[in-house]
Design a protein around this motif. Structure first.
Motif, PDB file in Angstrom:
ATOM      1  N   PRO A 198      -0.829 -26.683 -12.177  1.00 39.28           N
ATOM      2  CA  PRO A 198       0.520 -27.267 -12.095  1.00 39.28           C
ATOM      3  C   PRO A 198       0.762 -28.135 -10.870  1.00 39.28           C
ATOM      4  CG  PRO A 198       0.576 -24.899 -11.705  1.00 39.28           C
ATOM      5  CD  PRO A 198      -0.812 -25.211 -12.119  1.00 39.28           C
ATOM      6  N   LYS A 199      -0.027 -27.985  -9.822  1.00 44.89           N
ATOM      7  CA  LYS A 199       0.233 -28.772  -8.607  1.00 44.89           C
ATOM      8  C   LYS A 199      -0.466 -30.138  -8.646  1.00 44.89           C
ATOM      9  CE  LYS A 199       1.419 -24.911  -5.682  1.00 44.89           C
ATOM     10  NZ  LYS A 199       2.578 -24.702  -6.529  1.00 44.89           N
ATOM     11  N   ASP A 200      -1.398 -30.299  -9.577  1.00 45.33           N
ATOM     12  CA  ASP A 200      -2.141 -31.562  -9.647  1.00 45.33           C
ATOM     13  C   ASP A 200      -1.328 -32.651 -10.333  1.00 45.33           C
ATOM     14  OD1 ASP A 200      -4.081 -29.924  -8.671  1.00 45.33           O
ATOM     15  OD2 ASP A 200      -5.677 -30.845  -9.844  1.00 45.33           O
ATOM     16  N   ARG A 201      -1.607 -33.889  -9.952  1.00 43.03           N
ATOM     17  CA  ARG A 201      -1.024 -35.020 -10.661  1.00 43.03           C
ATOM     18  C   ARG A 201      -2.119 -35.587 -11.561  1.00 43.03           C
ATOM     19  NH1 ARG A 201       3.607 -38.434  -9.612  1.00 43.03           N
ATOM     20  NH2 ARG A 201       3.449 -40.029 -11.170  1.00 43.03           N
ATOM     21  N   LEU A 202      -1.831 -35.643 -12.856  1.00 43.17           N
ATOM     22  CA  LEU A 202      -2.856 -36.074 -13.803  1.00 43.17           C
ATOM     23  C   LEU A 202      -2.453 -37.368 -14.503  1.00 43.17           C
ATOM     24  CD1 LEU A 202      -3.520 -32.571 -15.403  1.00 43.17           C
ATOM     25  CD2 LEU A 202      -5.053 -33.801 -13.854  1.00 43.17           C
ATOM     26  N   GLY A 203      -3.438 -38.207 -14.743  1.00 38.00           N
ATOM     27  CA  GLY A 203      -3.219 -39.416 -15.514  1.00 38.00           C
ATOM     28  C   GLY A 203      -3.549 -39.129 -16.973  1.00 38.00           C
ATOM     29  N   VAL A 204      -3.015 -39.925 -17.867  1.00 33.84           N
ATOM     30  CA  VAL A 204      -3.331 -39.744 -19.291  1.00 33.84           C
ATOM     31  C   VAL A 204      -3.207 -41.078 -20.004  1.00 33.84           C
ATOM     32  CG1 VAL A 204      -0.926 -39.094 -19.896  1.00 33.84           C
ATOM     33  CG2 VAL A 204      -2.801 -38.360 -21.368  1.00 33.84           C
ATOM     34  N   MET A 205      -4.102 -41.305 -20.963  1.00 31.84           N
ATOM     35  CA  MET A 205      -4.030 -42.538 -21.743  1.00 31.84           C
ATOM     36  C   MET A 205      -2.918 -42.396 -22.785  1.00 31.84           C
ATOM     37  SD  MET A 205      -7.021 -44.500 -23.830  1.00 31.84           S
ATOM     38  CE  MET A 205      -7.031 -43.630 -25.382  1.00 31.84           C
ATOM     39  N   VAL A 206      -2.001 -43.370 -22.821  1.00 29.91           N
ATOM     40  CA  VAL A 206      -0.890 -43.267 -23.782  1.00 29.91           C
ATOM     41  C   VAL A 206      -0.726 -44.520 -24.635  1.00 29.91           C
ATOM     42  CG1 VAL A 206       0.499 -41.610 -22.443  1.00 29.91           C
ATOM     43  CG2 VAL A 206       0.876 -44.047 -22.114  1.00 29.91           C
ATOM     44  N   ARG A 207      -0.456 -44.279 -25.902  1.00 32.63           N
ATOM     45  CA  ARG A 207       0.030 -45.321 -26.807  1.00 32.63           C
ATOM     46  C   ARG A 207       1.554 -45.181 -26.880  1.00 32.63           C
ATOM     47  NH1 ARG A 207      -4.303 -47.160 -29.760  1.00 32.63           N
ATOM     48  NH2 ARG A 207      -6.176 -45.924 -29.448  1.00 32.63           N
ATOM     49  N   GLY A 208       2.187 -46.017 -27.682  1.00 33.71           N
ATOM     50  CA  GLY A 208       3.647 -45.922 -27.803  1.00 33.71           C
ATOM     51  C   GLY A 208       4.094 -44.526 -28.212  1.00 33.71           C
TER      52      GLY A 208
END
Ligand code: SF4
Ligand code: SF4
Ligand code: SF4
Length: 266
Positions: free
Chosen positions: A64-74
């Protein structure tokens, strides 16, 4: 996209990125980190779709403390908007990296916004404002429509693929797997209770990604069912699921969330 992810990891703005990686010639979900940056050579950014927000949810609850990136479409961005509002994810801990979908995919999905608010891959194409699926469904009389859907639901083998693929199914206890609610040892599952229960649960949650229908081995057009649910919610409550970053869905206001990310953060 690989360059953008590299930049975010190198600058320490995220600790990991949830995307797809080509493995054994197949795209598979993967957590890209600074330690395995070379894996970005095999990052997959084509038309392949996957419930990455579901993977992100699991990782966010674990770290929960990590900042995560994620690939997103609409549709994924619409999903994130809802997951934030349902307190399943913390907005401060998620960095979306966008991809715009091609026109053919937008048409196949009948997607009104086939791109997220920002993107680094793809080009903006026009959204589709009407659904041929719904038009077809609505040409049937109520009696014929009922018979059609009962027939479709009879093909169900209760594999739970639709639920398992759905990035917006996050309840800790699933009512369509509750033996007090749905009889066990019976195929097809209770018709129409099984399917309509899930449809009701998707009110204000379904972001019309279509992954449930793609997962269904019985070719049941469940996306059409949830599109219909989405349309009812839009007409009754003037609420388009996932579109607004602040206004909560009608059912979000009715009860306590099933799990709160702030509990995990304590
Ligand atoms: S619903 Fe389809 S077209 Fe729309 S954003 Fe998602 S994948 Fe792209
Ligand atoms: S389209 Fe299906 S998989 Fe996607 S959010 Fe709606 S119910 Fe879930
Ligand atoms: S994926 Fe299809 S067959 Fe499996 S439970 Fe869902 S509707 Fe039924």
């Amino acid at each position: 996209m690989a360059e953008k992810v590299k930049e975010l990891l190198n600058e320490g703005r995220i600790t990991g990125f949830v995307g797809l990686r080509k493995q054994h010639n197949q795209p598979a979900p993967h957590l890209f980190t600074k330690e395995n940056m070379a894996d970005l050579e095999n990052l997959v950014v084509g038309d392949v779709r996957y419930p990455l927000n579901k993977v992100l949810l699991k990782l966010a609850h674990r770290f929960p403390k990590d900042r995560l990136g994620v690939m997103v479409r609409g549709c994924d961005e619409r999903g994130l908007n809802e997951l934030f509002k349902w307190n399943q994810l913390s907005r401060d801990h998620v960095t979306p990296v966008g991809i715009a979908c091609p026109a053919a995919l937008a048409e196949a999905c009948e997607c009104y916004k086939p791109y997220p608010s920002e993107w680094v891959v793809g080009e903006k194409t026009e959204g589709i404002s009407h659904s041929k699926r719904l038009e077809k469904n609505e040409t049937l009389t109520q009696e014929k429509r009922l018979q059609y859907w009962l027939g479709q639901f009879n093909k169900c083998i209760k594999c739970y693929g639709c639920r398992d693929a759905c990035p917006m199914c996050f309840c800790k206890v699933c009512s369509i797997q509750d033996r007090n609610f749905i009889l066990t040892g019976k195929l097809p599952p209770e018709n129409p209770t099984f399917h309509l229960s899930r449809a009701v649960h998707m009110i204000g949650r379904c972001i019309d990604c279509g992954l449930c229908e793609e997962a269904c081995p019985s070719d049941i057009p469940v996306r059409t069912l949830y599109k219909e649910v989405g349309k009812i919610v839009e007409n009754l409550f003037d609420y388009r699921t996932g579109e607004d970053t602040k206004a909560k869905s009608p059912l979000n206001l009715l009860g306590e969330p099933t799990m709160d990310i702030s509990d995990v953060n304590k």
